[in-house]
Design a protein around this motif. Structure first.
Motif, mmCIF file in Angstrom:
data_model
loop_
_atom_site.group_PDB
_atom_site.id
_atom_site.type_symbol
_atom_site.label_atom_id
_atom_site.label_comp_id
_atom_site.label_asym_id
_atom_site.label_seq_id
_atom_site.Cartn_x
_atom_site.Cartn_y
_atom_site.Cartn_z
ATOM 1 N N VAL A 64 0.846 -1.201 0.000
ATOM 2 C CA VAL A 64 0.000 0.000 0.000
ATOM 3 C C VAL A 64 0.879 1.248 0.000
ATOM 4 O O VAL A 64 2.075 1.175 0.299
ATOM 5 N N THR A 65 0.286 2.370 -0.355
ATOM 6 C CA THR A 65 1.000 3.651 -0.336
ATOM 7 C C THR A 65 0.740 4.327 1.011
ATOM 8 O O THR A 65 -0.418 4.456 1.424
ATOM 9 N N ILE A 66 1.820 4.734 1.647
ATOM 10 C CA ILE A 66 1.679 5.453 2.911
ATOM 11 C C ILE A 66 1.629 6.951 2.592
ATOM 12 O O ILE A 66 2.606 7.515 2.093
ATOM 13 N N THR A 67 0.483 7.583 2.845
ATOM 14 C CA THR A 67 0.373 9.015 2.501
ATOM 15 C C THR A 67 0.655 9.915 3.706
ATOM 16 O O THR A 67 1.029 11.066 3.542
ATOM 17 N N HIS A 68 0.419 9.410 4.923
ATOM 18 C CA HIS A 68 0.614 10.224 6.128
ATOM 19 C C HIS A 68 1.176 9.363 7.260
ATOM 20 O O HIS A 68 0.789 8.203 7.404
ATOM 21 N N VAL A 69 2.074 9.972 8.044
ATOM 22 C CA VAL A 69 2.535 9.345 9.291
ATOM 23 C C VAL A 69 2.516 10.423 10.367
ATOM 24 O O VAL A 69 2.980 11.538 10.147
ATOM 25 N N VAL A 70 1.925 10.088 11.506
ATOM 26 C CA VAL A 70 2.030 10.975 12.681
ATOM 27 C C VAL A 70 2.557 10.093 13.807
ATOM 28 O O VAL A 70 1.976 9.048 14.109
ATOM 29 N N ASP A 71 3.687 10.494 14.408
ATOM 30 C CA ASP A 71 4.354 9.576 15.342
ATOM 31 C C ASP A 71 5.208 10.335 16.342
ATOM 32 O O ASP A 71 5.339 11.566 16.258
ATOM 33 N N HIS A 72 5.769 9.590 17.323
ATOM 34 C CA HIS A 72 6.684 10.216 18.285
ATOM 35 C C HIS A 72 7.836 9.269 18.604
ATOM 36 O O HIS A 72 8.440 9.353 19.658
ATOM 37 N N HIS A 73 8.096 8.343 17.672
ATOM 38 C CA HIS A 73 9.197 7.402 17.865
ATOM 39 C C HIS A 73 10.370 7.713 16.943
ATOM 40 O O HIS A 73 10.252 8.494 16.016
ATOM 41 N N ARG A 74 11.464 7.000 17.115
ATOM 42 C CA ARG A 74 12.593 7.110 16.190
ATOM 43 C C ARG A 74 12.136 6.552 14.847
ATOM 44 O O ARG A 74 11.115 5.882 14.756
ATOM 45 N N ILE A 75 12.915 6.805 13.777
ATOM 46 C CA ILE A 75 12.532 6.302 12.451
ATOM 47 C C ILE A 75 13.513 5.193 12.070
ATOM 48 O O ILE A 75 14.735 5.368 12.153
ATOM 49 N N SER A 76 12.971 4.061 11.627
ATOM 50 C CA SER A 76 13.828 2.937 11.241
ATOM 51 C C SER A 76 13.013 1.960 10.397
ATOM 52 O O SER A 76 11.804 1.845 10.584
ATOM 53 N N ASN A 77 13.676 1.272 9.436
ATOM 54 C CA ASN A 77 12.969 0.305 8.592
ATOM 55 C C ASN A 77 11.687 0.897 8.017
ATOM 56 O O ASN A 77 10.597 0.323 8.089
ATOM 57 N N PHE A 78 11.868 2.126 7.481
ATOM 58 C CA PHE A 78 10.719 2.841 6.900
ATOM 59 C C PHE A 78 11.156 3.522 5.621
ATOM 60 O O PHE A 78 12.213 4.163 5.592
ATOM 61 N N GLN A 79 10.398 3.365 4.540
ATOM 62 C CA GLN A 79 10.702 4.144 3.325
ATOM 63 C C GLN A 79 9.481 4.231 2.436
ATOM 64 O O GLN A 79 8.545 3.445 2.566
ATOM 65 N N THR A 80 9.496 5.234 1.528
ATOM 66 C CA THR A 80 8.367 5.402 0.607
ATOM 67 C C THR A 80 8.909 5.682 -0.788
ATOM 68 O O THR A 80 10.063 6.079 -0.956
ATOM 69 N N GLU A 81 8.039 5.471 -1.769
ATOM 70 C CA GLU A 81 8.410 5.791 -3.160
ATOM 71 C C GLU A 81 8.126 7.262 -3.455
ATOM 72 O O GLU A 81 8.826 7.904 -4.217
ATOM 73 N N GLN A 82 7.064 7.770 -2.822
ATOM 74 C CA GLN A 82 6.591 9.136 -3.120
ATOM 75 C C GLN A 82 6.746 10.053 -1.915
ATOM 76 O O GLN A 82 6.797 9.557 -0.778
ATOM 77 N N PRO A 83 6.755 11.362 -2.177
ATOM 78 C CA PRO A 83 6.726 12.302 -1.041
ATOM 79 C C PRO A 83 5.449 12.067 -0.240
ATOM 80 O O PRO A 83 4.430 11.628 -0.799
ATOM 81 N N LEU A 84 5.475 12.357 1.042
ATOM 82 C CA LEU A 84 4.319 12.100 1.916
ATOM 83 C C LEU A 84 4.293 13.136 3.022
ATOM 84 O O LEU A 84 5.234 13.918 3.175
ATOM 85 N N PHE A 85 3.180 13.136 3.776
ATOM 86 C CA PHE A 85 3.048 13.991 4.962
ATOM 87 C C PHE A 85 3.616 13.189 6.126
ATOM 88 O O PHE A 85 3.128 12.092 6.427
ATOM 89 N N TYR A 86 4.665 13.688 6.758
ATOM 90 C CA TYR A 86 5.261 12.997 7.912
ATOM 91 C C TYR A 86 5.423 14.002 9.031
ATOM 92 O O TYR A 86 6.010 15.054 8.866
ATOM 93 N N ARG A 87 4.786 13.705 10.168
ATOM 94 C CA ARG A 87 4.859 14.638 11.299
ATOM 95 C C ARG A 87 5.233 13.851 12.555
ATOM 96 O O ARG A 87 4.462 13.045 13.053
ATOM 97 N N ALA A 88 6.450 14.015 13.014
ATOM 98 C CA ALA A 88 6.868 13.354 14.255
ATOM 99 C C ALA A 88 7.512 14.391 15.147
ATOM 100 O O ALA A 88 8.212 15.282 14.655
ATOM 101 N N GLU A 89 7.241 14.297 16.442
ATOM 102 C CA GLU A 89 7.896 15.182 17.401
ATOM 103 C C GLU A 89 8.288 14.326 18.608
ATOM 104 O O GLU A 89 7.581 13.406 18.977
ATOM 105 N N PRO A 90 9.443 14.647 19.218
ATOM 106 C CA PRO A 90 9.908 13.848 20.371
ATOM 107 C C PRO A 90 9.127 14.190 21.639
ATOM 108 O O PRO A 90 9.688 14.709 22.597
ATOM 109 N N LEU A 91 7.824 13.904 21.627
ATOM 110 C CA LEU A 91 6.947 14.178 22.776
ATOM 111 C C LEU A 91 6.564 12.846 23.434
ATOM 112 O O LEU A 91 6.847 11.775 22.899
ATOM 113 N N GLY A 92 5.882 12.953 24.557
ATOM 114 C CA GLY A 92 5.588 11.738 25.332
ATOM 115 C C GLY A 92 4.506 10.878 24.737
ATOM 116 O O GLY A 92 4.330 9.721 25.127
ATOM 117 N N CYS A 93 3.733 11.427 23.786
ATOM 118 C CA CYS A 93 2.583 10.678 23.265
ATOM 119 C C CYS A 93 2.238 11.170 21.856
ATOM 120 O O CYS A 93 2.318 12.351 21.567
#
Ligand SMILES: [Mn+2]
Ligand SMILES: [Mn+2]
Ligand SMILES: [Mn+2]
Ligand SMILES: [Mn+2]
Lengths: 198, 198
Positions: free
Chosen positions: B89-118
């Motif tokens: 599947v195509t990943i169009t958006h990610v919202v997260d607060h973890h480190r990034i690893s074993n993740f990649q996409t073919e296309q540009p996407l919306f990615y929003r991560a901040e080092p917060l508690g939740c």
């Protein structure tokens, strides 16, 4: 807060150079201690932009880990496009508009990417979210980056948000972005230089 | 806009279940067509939360590509924690607060991560940036997610932004978050269940 370097990808284009300056400016307003640098010399288009707005050329670095422990990336994420010793530093922030590949971190980080036509457009939104004003000179640089990446809003990657950002920035910088944009793109294609020689 | 599924990681905790509901609600308000689902059944703590706020349990899916072309990830990014056919599947958006690893996409996407508690704290900020109101019931769920991830704001990953978000959400949901939080965490440790048997 220890000092961090902010930089775009290798063989920098106008967005890579300008997004580093814009994000560094914003982050310093938010309390960080950052310096915008570059991984290569500006190309002719970017030199035109820097001269036009009387903006200094960023310091060029070959490596980062000799100067800092942490870095912030703009306009790229892929390690092979980044600084040569990217694996020896901690990436705390990324602001980008490309796909994600060959990128990973050990720790949680700030990552902000949106599928827009220019990284500087994402940064314009971040200035707005953080209620920080964009000074006229920086607005002119960011305007140039969006014109550069979207070929004066003509490329297929152009979004409504890029168009809105260009209008807002043109007002702040008090610039006719159509006229300026054509001049700027021409400088980038060295057409101007060639015609002088003919 | 074709339909997209929104989900958290495998073996979902309260944040994984709630962040999917919150982000799906926000995205639908912004014009997307999304359904919040889950990759597993809620744990005891999350069941307590869903019952407390009279919120339905999300539909559980084993695969995504049989239903949709595109997905949105919350509270995770690593492929081995995601849906089994994430690569189809195509990943169009990610919202997260973890480190990034074993993740990649073919296309540009919306990615929003901040080092917060939740992850839900990041989403609270996104509601604010998009000037969309958080309904009381959803506020209660998001409050629960932050209490869960930060152990009632006590864990070392807790940031000031988590504390602010908890206060804001508690007001919207009209809840004494200290009292509620203890009850909720207790439900999660099955202490309540055990003591009934003794
Ligand atoms: Mn670039
Ligand atoms: Mn760019
Ligand atoms: Mn989680
Ligand atoms: Mn979480």
């Amino acid at each position: 807060m220890s000092k961090e370097l902010v930089f775009g990808h290798q063989n920098p284009d106008t967005d890579a150079i300008v997004a580093a300056k814009a994000f560094s400016y914003l982050q310093n307003k938010l309390g960080y201690d950052t310096e915008a640098v570059a991984l290569g010399n500006p190309n002719p288009e970017t030199n035109f932009v820097l001269n036009y707005f009387d903006e200094p050329t960023p310091r060029v670095i070959k490596t980062a880990s000799n100067e800092v422990d942490s870095v912030m990336l703009v306009d790229h994420n892929e390690f092979q496009q980044s600084v040569s010793d990217i694996k020896d530093v901690t990436i705390t922030h990324v602001v980008d508009h490309h796909r994600i590949s060959n990128f990973q971190t050990e720790q949680p980080l700030f990552y902000r990417a949106e599928p827009l036509g220019c990284c500087s457009t994402v940064i314009v939104k971040m200035f707005d979210e953080n209620k920080i004003e964009i000074p006229a000179q920086l607005a002119g640089l960011m305007l140039s980056a969006i014109i550069s990446d979207t070929l004066l809003l003509k490329s297929p990657t152009t979004t409504d948000q890029d168009k809105i950002a260009v209008k807002t920035l043109a007002e702040i910088a008090d610039i006719d972005y159509e006229k300026y944009g054509i001049e700027m793109l021409k400088a980038g294609t060295n057409v101007a230089a060639k015609s002088d020689q003919e």
